[in-house]
Motif scaffolding. Structure first.
Motif, mmCIF file in Angstrom:
data_model
loop_
_atom_site.group_PDB
_atom_site.id
_atom_site.type_symbol
_atom_site.label_atom_id
_atom_site.label_comp_id
_atom_site.label_asym_id
_atom_site.label_seq_id
_atom_site.Cartn_x
_atom_site.Cartn_y
_atom_site.Cartn_z
ATOM 1 N N GLN A 48 0.827 -1.200 0.000
ATOM 2 C CA GLN A 48 0.000 0.000 0.000
ATOM 3 C C GLN A 48 0.868 1.260 0.000
ATOM 4 O O GLN A 48 1.972 1.234 -0.533
ATOM 5 N N GLY A 49 0.343 2.373 0.541
ATOM 6 C CA GLY A 49 1.038 3.640 0.400
ATOM 7 C C GLY A 49 1.245 4.393 1.688
ATOM 8 O O GLY A 49 1.020 3.881 2.793
ATOM 9 N N LEU A 50 1.654 5.640 1.546
ATOM 10 C CA LEU A 50 1.988 6.470 2.695
ATOM 11 C C LEU A 50 0.786 6.700 3.602
ATOM 12 O O LEU A 50 0.921 6.639 4.833
ATOM 13 N N THR A 51 -0.371 6.967 3.043
ATOM 14 C CA THR A 51 -1.525 7.271 3.893
ATOM 15 C C THR A 51 -1.886 6.093 4.786
ATOM 16 O O THR A 51 -2.227 6.277 5.957
ATOM 17 N N GLU A 52 -1.787 4.874 4.265
ATOM 18 C CA GLU A 52 -2.054 3.693 5.091
ATOM 19 C C GLU A 52 -0.974 3.510 6.149
ATOM 20 O O GLU A 52 -1.256 3.096 7.278
ATOM 21 N N ASP A 53 0.266 3.830 5.795
ATOM 22 C CA ASP A 53 1.348 3.746 6.771
ATOM 23 C C ASP A 53 1.096 4.698 7.939
ATOM 24 O O ASP A 53 1.297 4.351 9.109
ATOM 25 N N VAL A 54 0.669 5.912 7.615
ATOM 26 C CA VAL A 54 0.405 6.898 8.666
ATOM 27 C C VAL A 54 -0.701 6.408 9.592
ATOM 28 O O VAL A 54 -0.608 6.558 10.820
ATOM 29 N N GLU A 55 -1.726 5.797 9.023
ATOM 30 C CA GLU A 55 -2.821 5.279 9.845
ATOM 31 C C GLU A 55 -2.320 4.240 10.836
ATOM 32 O O GLU A 55 -2.727 4.218 12.006
ATOM 33 N N MET A 107 8.449 11.574 -1.375
ATOM 34 C CA MET A 107 9.740 10.913 -1.542
ATOM 35 C C MET A 107 10.205 10.988 -2.991
ATOM 36 O O MET A 107 11.383 11.204 -3.265
ATOM 37 N N MET A 108 9.281 10.805 -3.928
ATOM 38 C CA MET A 108 9.649 10.827 -5.337
ATOM 39 C C MET A 108 10.195 12.195 -5.745
ATOM 40 O O MET A 108 11.168 12.298 -6.497
ATOM 41 N N GLU A 109 9.569 13.255 -5.232
ATOM 42 C CA GLU A 109 10.080 14.600 -5.521
ATOM 43 C C GLU A 109 11.480 14.765 -4.944
ATOM 44 O O GLU A 109 12.366 15.320 -5.598
ATOM 45 N N TRP A 110 11.675 14.278 -3.727
ATOM 46 C CA TRP A 110 12.995 14.390 -3.107
ATOM 47 C C TRP A 110 14.044 13.635 -3.921
ATOM 48 O O TRP A 110 15.185 14.085 -4.039
ATOM 49 N N MET A 111 13.651 12.495 -4.498
ATOM 50 C CA MET A 111 14.591 11.671 -5.263
ATOM 51 C C MET A 111 14.795 12.179 -6.686
ATOM 52 O O MET A 111 15.513 11.567 -7.461
ATOM 53 N N ASN A 154 10.826 -7.033 1.697
ATOM 54 C CA ASN A 154 9.569 -7.081 0.950
ATOM 55 C C ASN A 154 9.608 -6.166 -0.260
ATOM 56 O O ASN A 154 10.573 -5.423 -0.477
ATOM 57 N N TRP A 155 8.512 -6.179 -1.020
ATOM 58 C CA TRP A 155 8.263 -5.159 -2.027
ATOM 59 C C TRP A 155 7.756 -3.903 -1.320
ATOM 60 O O TRP A 155 7.072 -3.985 -0.301
ATOM 61 N N GLN A 156 8.096 -2.739 -1.873
ATOM 62 C CA GLN A 156 7.629 -1.462 -1.335
ATOM 63 C C GLN A 156 6.689 -0.801 -2.334
ATOM 64 O O GLN A 156 7.056 -0.581 -3.495
ATOM 65 N N GLY A 157 5.462 -0.506 -1.885
ATOM 66 C CA GLY A 157 4.457 0.055 -2.766
ATOM 67 C C GLY A 157 4.844 1.419 -3.330
ATOM 68 O O GLY A 157 5.409 2.259 -2.621
ATOM 69 N N LEU A 158 4.522 1.645 -4.591
ATOM 70 C CA LEU A 158 4.894 2.900 -5.244
ATOM 71 C C LEU A 158 4.259 4.114 -4.580
ATOM 72 O O LEU A 158 4.857 5.195 -4.546
ATOM 73 N N ARG A 159 3.059 3.956 -4.030
ATOM 74 C CA ARG A 159 2.384 5.118 -3.442
ATOM 75 C C ARG A 159 3.104 5.638 -2.201
ATOM 76 O O ARG A 159 2.894 6.788 -1.797
ATOM 77 N N ALA A 160 3.948 4.822 -1.617
ATOM 78 C CA ALA A 160 4.758 5.314 -0.499
ATOM 79 C C ALA A 160 5.689 6.427 -0.964
ATOM 80 O O ALA A 160 6.072 7.297 -0.174
ATOM 81 N N PHE A 161 6.019 6.412 -2.241
ATOM 82 C CA PHE A 161 6.945 7.395 -2.792
ATOM 83 C C PHE A 161 6.245 8.562 -3.478
ATOM 84 O O PHE A 161 6.789 9.662 -3.541
#
Length: 232
Positions: A48-55, A107-111, A154-161
């Motif tokens: 999943q992504g960043l919003t789910e991680d924050v939750e 993260m993608m902008e930072w990278m 693991n795999w890291q979801g693209l939405r995290a970035f």
């Protein structure tokens, strides 16, 4: 009451990565919890992504009866920063070679809009994984521990970035742990974030000081807990 240390792992990891650190904190009388971020999953389609991680981080903090020292590694700094901004329980945020982005940044902008060339994309296009983890993530770590850690990635979801950081705290003290020999997150960048922190510490390690220098990181967190107890 001592603060509880809630640990937030980096991209591709699981809470297992904090086992050596948690052992040392337990021996020092510190209670710890470690979250599993849903952006990290062995099934790329389920990552999943960043919003789910924050939750998940927010829920882990809320489940603690008392104050929390929120400690994060690498990407984990992003959801931890957001969660810390929205919780009255977080008394200190500790970034362990972690991203301390400004609100509104991804993260993608930072990278710079792309992943490192050594990273691989999942066949379904939903996630990524570091292809050179032995060097970039686990440099300086015991070889047997490195081998086990790589197996567990693991795999890291693209939405995290791609999802932007929604909030950053303005009144939560930050401790920044600079890994001075980090090949993954340039130490010069870490120093820029450390310059804005209330406290900063330098460890001569690669990107995973919680594995290569677990005693030193434990000592840093013990001091964070002591500050929370004294209110300083």
């Amino acid at each position: 009451m001592n603060a509880t240390v809630v640990l937030v792992h980096g991209a591709m990891h699981t809470p297992w990565i904090f086992a050596p650190l948690r052992e040392r904190l337990t021996a020092r009388g510190i209670t710890t919890r470690a979250v599993q971020l849903p952006s990290s999953n062995p099934d790329s389609a389920a990552a999943q992504g960043l919003t789910e991680d924050v939750e998940v981080v927010r829920a882990a903090v809320a489940a603690v009866d008392g104050p929390v020292v929120l400690a994060a590694h690498s990407y984990g700094g992003v959801p931890a920063t957001w969660a810390a901004a929205e919780s009255d329980q977080v008394v200190e945020l500790v970034c362990i070679a972690a991203f301390a982005l400004e609100a509104g940044t991804s993260m993608m902008e930072w990278m710079g809009g792309d992943f490192p060339p050594t990273w691989v994309h999942s066949p379904d296009g939903h996630a990524v994984k570091a292809g050179d983890a032995e060097e970039s993530i686990f440099g300086g770590v015991d070889p047997a521990l490195t081998a086990e850690a790589v197996k567990r990635l693991n795999w890291q979801g693209l939405r995290a970035f791609t999802e932007k950081l929604g909030a950053a705290p303005t009144d939560v003290p930050l401790t920044y742990v600079v890994a001075t020999e980090d090949p993954a997150l340039p130490p010069a960048v870490q120093e820029q974030w450390a310059a804005r922190a209330a406290h900063s510490v330098r460890i001569a390690s690669g990107h995973s000081p919680h594995l290569s220098h677990a005693d030193e990181v434990a000592d840093i967190l013990v001091k964070s807990v002591a500050r929370a107890r004294s209110g300083s």
